[in-house]
Motif scaffolding. Structure first.
Motif, PDB file in Angstrom:
ATOM      1  N   SER A   1     -69.351  -9.627  -4.914  1.00 13.12           N
ATOM      2  CA  SER A   1     -68.893  -9.969  -6.060  1.00 13.12           C
ATOM      3  C   SER A   1     -67.438  -9.935  -6.028  1.00 13.12           C
ATOM      4  CB  SER A   1     -69.465  -8.920  -7.267  1.00 13.12           C
ATOM      5  OG  SER A   1     -68.994  -7.551  -6.927  1.00 13.12           O
ATOM      6  N   ALA A   2     -66.794  -9.080  -5.140  1.00 14.64           N
ATOM      7  CA  ALA A   2     -65.392  -8.978  -4.838  1.00 14.64           C
ATOM      8  C   ALA A   2     -64.919  -9.570  -3.479  1.00 14.64           C
ATOM      9  CB  ALA A   2     -65.016  -7.418  -4.694  1.00 14.64           C
ATOM     10  N   MET A   3     -63.933 -10.550  -3.893  1.00 12.76           N
ATOM     11  CA  MET A   3     -63.247 -11.257  -2.888  1.00 12.76           C
ATOM     12  C   MET A   3     -61.907 -10.857  -2.625  1.00 12.76           C
ATOM     13  SD  MET A   3     -64.529 -15.293  -3.031  1.00 12.76           S
ATOM     14  CE  MET A   3     -63.289 -15.732  -2.018  1.00 12.76           C
ATOM     15  N   ALA A   4     -61.309 -10.997  -1.566  1.00 14.75           N
ATOM     16  CA  ALA A   4     -59.881 -10.634  -1.570  1.00 14.75           C
ATOM     17  C   ALA A   4     -59.103 -11.935  -1.779  1.00 14.75           C
ATOM     18  CB  ALA A   4     -59.720 -10.372   0.113  1.00 14.75           C
ATOM     19  N   LEU A   5     -58.082 -11.645  -2.495  1.00 13.43           N
ATOM     20  CA  LEU A   5     -57.057 -12.638  -2.739  1.00 13.43           C
ATOM     21  C   LEU A   5     -56.589 -13.535  -1.648  1.00 13.43           C
ATOM     22  CD1 LEU A   5     -55.667 -13.668  -5.209  1.00 13.43           C
ATOM     23  CD2 LEU A   5     -53.973 -12.185  -4.765  1.00 13.43           C
ATOM     24  N   THR A   6     -56.817 -14.814  -1.918  1.00 10.41           N
ATOM     25  CA  THR A   6     -56.240 -15.421  -0.513  1.00 10.41           C
ATOM     26  C   THR A   6     -55.349 -16.703  -1.254  1.00 10.41           C
ATOM     27  OG1 THR A   6     -58.044 -17.054  -0.674  1.00 10.41           O
ATOM     28  CG2 THR A   6     -58.401 -15.089   0.659  1.00 10.41           C
ATOM     29  N   LEU A   7     -54.567 -16.992  -0.280  1.00 12.46           N
ATOM     30  CA  LEU A   7     -53.569 -18.082  -0.328  1.00 12.46           C
ATOM     31  C   LEU A   7     -53.519 -19.049   0.654  1.00 12.46           C
ATOM     32  CD1 LEU A   7     -51.462 -19.443  -2.126  1.00 12.46           C
ATOM     33  CD2 LEU A   7     -49.703 -17.958  -0.939  1.00 12.46           C
ATOM     34  N   THR A   8     -53.769 -20.470   0.483  1.00 16.90           N
ATOM     35  CA  THR A   8     -53.944 -21.322   1.921  1.00 16.90           C
ATOM     36  C   THR A   8     -53.301 -22.423   1.426  1.00 16.90           C
ATOM     37  OG1 THR A   8     -56.106 -22.070   1.032  1.00 16.90           O
ATOM     38  CG2 THR A   8     -56.175 -20.420   2.747  1.00 16.90           C
ATOM     39  N   SER A   9     -53.086 -23.286   2.515  1.00 13.26           N
ATOM     40  CA  SER A   9     -52.607 -24.860   2.309  1.00 13.26           C
ATOM     41  C   SER A   9     -53.222 -25.742   3.203  1.00 13.26           C
ATOM     42  CB  SER A   9     -51.005 -24.660   2.369  1.00 13.26           C
ATOM     43  OG  SER A   9     -50.517 -25.927   2.499  1.00 13.26           O
ATOM     44  N   SER A  10     -53.474 -27.030   2.522  1.00 17.19           N
ATOM     45  CA  SER A  10     -54.289 -28.158   3.415  1.00 17.19           C
ATOM     46  C   SER A  10     -53.220 -28.629   4.221  1.00 17.19           C
ATOM     47  CB  SER A  10     -54.722 -28.977   2.463  1.00 17.19           C
ATOM     48  OG  SER A  10     -53.803 -29.478   1.658  1.00 17.19           O
ATOM     49  N   ALA A  11     -51.774 -28.274   4.046  1.00 22.66           N
ATOM     50  CA  ALA A  11     -50.678 -28.905   4.821  1.00 22.66           C
ATOM     51  C   ALA A  11     -50.434 -28.278   6.067  1.00 22.66           C
ATOM     52  CB  ALA A  11     -49.428 -29.085   3.783  1.00 22.66           C
ATOM     53  N   PHE A  12     -50.780 -27.055   6.117  1.00 25.99           N
ATOM     54  CA  PHE A  12     -50.450 -26.000   7.414  1.00 25.99           C
ATOM     55  C   PHE A  12     -51.376 -24.961   7.524  1.00 25.99           C
ATOM     56  CE2 PHE A  12     -47.452 -24.496   4.351  1.00 25.99           C
ATOM     57  CZ  PHE A  12     -47.376 -23.174   4.455  1.00 25.99           C
ATOM     58  N   GLN A  13     -51.725 -24.521   8.767  1.00 23.26           N
ATOM     59  CA  GLN A  13     -52.476 -23.268   8.819  1.00 23.26           C
ATOM     60  C   GLN A  13     -51.453 -22.027   8.950  1.00 23.26           C
ATOM     61  OE1 GLN A  13     -54.801 -23.755  12.291  1.00 23.26           O
ATOM     62  NE2 GLN A  13     -56.102 -25.345  11.410  1.00 23.26           N
ATOM     63  N   ALA A  14     -52.296 -20.888   8.595  1.00 19.13           N
ATOM     64  CA  ALA A  14     -51.639 -19.571   8.663  1.00 19.13           C
ATOM     65  C   ALA A  14     -51.004 -19.356  10.037  1.00 19.13           C
ATOM     66  CB  ALA A  14     -52.707 -18.320   8.408  1.00 19.13           C
ATOM     67  N   GLY A  15     -49.636 -19.295   9.945  1.00 19.56           N
ATOM     68  CA  GLY A  15     -49.076 -19.142  11.447  1.00 19.56           C
ATOM     69  C   GLY A  15     -48.486 -20.598  12.060  1.00 19.56           C
ATOM     70  N   GLY A  16     -48.828 -21.660  11.434  1.00 18.62           N
ATOM     71  CA  GLY A  16     -48.637 -22.868  12.190  1.00 18.62           C
ATOM     72  C   GLY A  16     -47.285 -23.530  11.632  1.00 18.62           C
ATOM     73  N   LYS A  17     -46.935 -24.789  11.910  1.00 14.83           N
ATOM     74  CA  LYS A  17     -45.751 -25.360  11.637  1.00 14.83           C
ATOM     75  C   LYS A  17     -45.885 -26.141  10.385  1.00 14.83           C
ATOM     76  CE  LYS A  17     -44.617 -26.592  16.337  1.00 14.83           C
ATOM     77  NZ  LYS A  17     -44.358 -27.834  17.447  1.00 14.83           N
ATOM     78  N   ILE A  18     -44.782 -25.981   9.347  1.00 16.50           N
ATOM     79  CA  ILE A  18     -44.841 -26.438   8.330  1.00 16.50           C
ATOM     80  C   ILE A  18     -44.379 -28.109   8.439  1.00 16.50           C
ATOM     81  CG2 ILE A  18     -43.649 -26.310   5.848  1.00 16.50           C
ATOM     82  CD1 ILE A  18     -43.463 -23.395   6.353  1.00 16.50           C
ATOM     83  N   PRO A  19     -45.239 -29.087   7.825  1.00 20.21           N
ATOM     84  CA  PRO A  19     -44.649 -30.444   8.028  1.00 20.21           C
ATOM     85  C   PRO A  19     -43.155 -30.580   7.470  1.00 20.21           C
ATOM     86  CG  PRO A  19     -46.959 -30.248   7.524  1.00 20.21           C
ATOM     87  CD  PRO A  19     -46.281 -28.807   7.211  1.00 20.21           C
ATOM     88  N   SER A  20     -42.384 -31.289   8.107  1.00 18.72           N
ATOM     89  CA  SER A  20     -41.047 -31.637   7.652  1.00 18.72           C
ATOM     90  C   SER A  20     -41.021 -32.173   6.468  1.00 18.72           C
ATOM     91  CB  SER A  20     -40.405 -32.648   8.756  1.00 18.72           C
ATOM     92  OG  SER A  20     -40.902 -33.735   8.780  1.00 18.72           O
ATOM     93  N   LYS A  21     -41.966 -33.029   5.827  1.00 21.83           N
ATOM     94  CA  LYS A  21     -41.998 -33.502   4.404  1.00 21.83           C
ATOM     95  C   LYS A  21     -41.677 -32.339   3.299  1.00 21.83           C
ATOM     96  CE  LYS A  21     -45.576 -35.638   1.320  1.00 21.83           C
ATOM     97  NZ  LYS A  21     -46.643 -36.011   1.173  1.00 21.83           N
ATOM     98  N   TYR A  22     -42.014 -30.967   3.753  1.00 24.24           N
ATOM     99  CA  TYR A  22     -41.917 -30.170   2.710  1.00 24.24           C
ATOM    100  C   TYR A  22     -40.443 -29.226   2.985  1.00 24.24           C
ATOM    101  CZ  TYR A  22     -46.716 -31.223   2.112  1.00 24.24           C
ATOM    102  OH  TYR A  22     -47.779 -31.705   2.237  1.00 24.24           O
ATOM    103  N   THR A  23     -39.614 -29.912   3.689  1.00 19.12           N
ATOM    104  CA  THR A  23     -38.316 -29.296   4.149  1.00 19.12           C
ATOM    105  C   THR A  23     -37.254 -30.102   3.678  1.00 19.12           C
ATOM    106  OG1 THR A  23     -37.911 -30.355   6.286  1.00 19.12           O
ATOM    107  CG2 THR A  23     -39.586 -28.583   6.273  1.00 19.12           C
ATOM    108  N   CYS A  24     -35.829 -29.670   4.027  1.00 22.40           N
ATOM    109  CA  CYS A  24     -34.820 -30.341   3.734  1.00 22.40           C
ATOM    110  C   CYS A  24     -34.704 -31.737   4.629  1.00 22.40           C
ATOM    111  CB  CYS A  24     -33.463 -29.436   3.835  1.00 22.40           C
ATOM    112  SG  CYS A  24     -33.131 -28.886   5.535  1.00 22.40           S
ATOM    113  N   GLU A  25     -35.212 -31.828   5.681  1.00 21.49           N
ATOM    114  CA  GLU A  25     -35.484 -33.002   6.575  1.00 21.49           C
ATOM    115  C   GLU A  25     -36.299 -33.925   5.942  1.00 21.49           C
ATOM    116  OE1 GLU A  25     -33.833 -31.961  10.667  1.00 21.49           O
ATOM    117  OE2 GLU A  25     -35.873 -30.958  10.497  1.00 21.49           O
TER     118      GLU A  25
END
Length: 185
Positions: free
Chosen positions: A29-53
């Motif tokens: 019944s109790a799940m840990a709170l999680t935050l994920t993204s379909s754009a990048f994996q934990a520890g992975g590179k953030i695509p430039s689309k989401y940056t100043c470039e």
């Protein structure tokens, strides 16, 4: 006969202890709170689309496991490697959001915040998302999610003001870290 009395007393004692013990939680019944993204994996590179470039828009985020009793959610995105990861001097704040409804399951790319949510003031002095824009080297960007037992005032807050307001009210927290270096695709 004495042996039978001891067994009965032990049984009565066990029944009393069992009656006083708290019920066992349902492990599923109790799940840990999680935050994920379909754009990048934990520890992975953030695509430039989401940056100043790129388009400088917020990445899509998925939220799961919000605990019962949560009245609101908050997000802070910051970079502890500014200006140079080899000689960091400060933490640069990219996004501050509070009063997200606890039923929020996701924020879409270039998120329009749900009604009631408030965008706080980042270190670029904007009340919006400001993507990674490291001057040198590969930086880490921490996306921090907090489940709170309160709803905060509806005014834009800075990261220090939000952290002070959340103190003693955090039910759970989750973190998603991505990296970026100028020139990444």
């Amino acid at each position: 006969m004495a042996s039978a009395c001891r067994v009965s007393i032990l049984r009565i004692g066990f029944v009393l202890l069992a009656a006083q013990a708290p019920p066992l939680a349902d492990a599923g019944s109790a799940m840990a709170l999680t935050l994920t993204s379909s754009a990048f994996q934990a520890g992975g590179k953030i695509p430039s689309k989401y940056t100043c470039e790129g388009e400088d828009i917020s990445p899509p985020l998925a939220i799961d496991g919000v605990p019962d009793g949560a009245k609101s959610l908050a997000i802070i995105v910051d970079d502890p490697d500014a200006p140079d990861p080899k000689a960091p001097k400060r933490v640069w704040v990219h996004w501050v959001v509070h009063n997200l409804p606890p039923g929020t399951k996701s924020l879409a790319e270039a998120a329009a915040l749900p009604q009631g949510a408030v965008a706080g003031t980042n270190d670029s002095k904007q009340n919006s998302y400001h993507g990674p824009c490291p001057p040198i080297g590969r930086h880490r960007y921490f996306h921090k999610l907090y489940a709170l037992d309160i709803t905060l005032p509806p005014a834009p807050l800075t990261k220090p003001a939000l952290e002070a307001a959340m103190k003693g009210h955090v039910l759970a927290q989750a973190e998603l870290m991505g990296t970026y270096q100028k020139g990444d695709p």
